[in-house]
Design an enzyme around this catalytic site. Sequence first.
Site, PDB file in Angstrom:
ATOM      1  CE1 TYR A 105      -2.552  -3.360   1.653  1.00 52.40           C
ATOM      2  CE2 TYR A 105      -4.214  -1.788   0.988  1.00 52.40           C
ATOM      3  CZ  TYR A 105      -3.864  -3.064   1.336  1.00 52.40           C
ATOM      4  OH  TYR A 105      -4.806  -4.047   1.356  1.00 52.40           O
TER       5      TYR A 105
ATOM      6  CE  LYS B  14      -5.040  -4.909  -5.212  1.00 60.33           C
ATOM      7  NZ  LYS B  14      -5.787  -3.685  -5.090  1.00 60.33           N
TER       8      LYS B  14
ATOM      9  CG  HIS C 239      -8.143   0.906  -3.452  1.00 58.05           C
ATOM     10  ND1 HIS C 239      -8.882  -0.116  -2.904  1.00 58.05           N
ATOM     11  CD2 HIS C 239      -9.027   1.865  -3.788  1.00 58.05           C
ATOM     12  CE1 HIS C 239     -10.159   0.220  -2.908  1.00 58.05           C
ATOM     13  NE2 HIS C 239     -10.275   1.419  -3.442  1.00 58.05           N
TER      14      HIS C 239
END
Lengths: 316, 202
Positions: free
Chosen positions: A240, A279, A248
């Site tokens: 993170y 991601k 997120h």
Amino acid sequence: MADISVPEPFPISQIANRFLIFDVDAVTYARREHNITGVLVGTIAHMSQQNVFLGIPLELMPEEARLLVEQGHAYIADDVDVHNKGFLEMNREDRLAFLQAMDKQGMDAALNNQKKAEERSEKALQRKGLARKVQENAARRASEALESSSAATPTDAEADTSLFDSPPRSASPAISQAPNGLDPFFVTPTTSYPRLPTPPISPTTPLPHVPRTYPLFAYLHSKGYFMTPGLRFGCNYTVYPGDPLRFHSHFLATGLDWDEEFDLLDIVGGGRLGTGVKKAYMIGGADTSTNDVSDKGSGRRTEDGVRAFSIEWAGL
Amino acid sequence: MATTAATSLPTPSPLTKFFSSNPTSNPLQTLALQIQHNLTHQHAWTAIRLHTHSTITNTPLPRPLLSGLPPLRLYTHPDEQVQLLKEAEARRKAGRTKQAEKHTDAQEETDGAEPEGLDVQAEPEREWVLPTRLSERWSLKRLAEVFDAIELSPPPGAEHGADEEEGSKWRTTKRVVLATVDSDSTVVYYIVHDGVVKPRQN
């Protein structure tokens, strides 16, 4: 938000090879100051299935514990040893003082409980328009209290000024009877400190044993990232950019040895999964080869020799 | 029937023809050719070049690389994307006020004609491509060697001038398009960045 400061180094309890923090202040402090989140694992003793909201203790990954110890913010305390020594070998005076203090806490809790019950019943009576009954009750209780307290301590004139003063303590460790015939609650203390002195720093305690992904963990931590366990995404760490409550995650990180071989299918799978959840997949590890060509490497080789690669789906 | 099948082979596939027109004994170069073929004909890449020597040290690369120009921008850094969107929004506002000045009485007409989406202008950039096979096993060390041998951007193609280098302000980390081909000739493409690069917000 109150500023919480904990004297460093603070103790991390090692119990059965798990690293735990029991002090709420230390939990908050580690999270705010050192980007260490850990995982809350505490649950209600008789309702362990009620595990949506977990509380203290905070369990640390071995990597987190090691990082805190290496940077001098914390130290490892062998909690079993401390408790064996502290409680089994406690001398008589300390033991009596301890039992007395527990007793006082229990009595305070009982009195508090009784007071609240009375307030509740008075409110209920008033709502029903029975104010007279309330006054009668109060008068009756006052006289009872006066009687019992004058019986217990006849010379104490202050006893009747307040109904719910802490009753005077007897020197006996036996459960003392309150003036109004109240039994103290049995209190189970949630922490062993400050009853026990803060455990001593033992220089011989070995550093926590960490997996080979530790260099990547330390590298990302040094860049200000927060790491949580990555099982949910099939990696070592979920990374993170700030507190996980506010952000997120950016990366699904997997740590590898420098010469460790991996299948390209792992890269494809990780990259695809990461991109699917907005991601990037990341692989990284410590460069253990000789660093004599550091001038040539315009690459991202850091002082701790960790190199990381971020992988995203190209969209072709 | 059987004799005709044995004597007249089917015509070779375009890929086979491509291989035979670029003969090489190096299997890695054959692999690069296969990726080049795929990029050219399935993804409309242009100006693809094969690199066998490092552009920095001029020593042989650990393995051959390709560089090429995609038809559209392949990768936009999230920070650059924010900037591009701001610029596009500013352009749209400017266009709207200009139109409003022109047709003050034909308001409905301008509203109808105005495009809804933002017109983001991102020029394509040349990309490095690393051809690999799915059956290979890689290590961090070998990946690092690939990155150590390349520059930030591939050398510009012959057909482009120096103006191609303009968009490289945002290009601060090396990146390579990892092309992985399976035995059934499926090719997948992944972008690998050298370092910690935050993900795109698609």
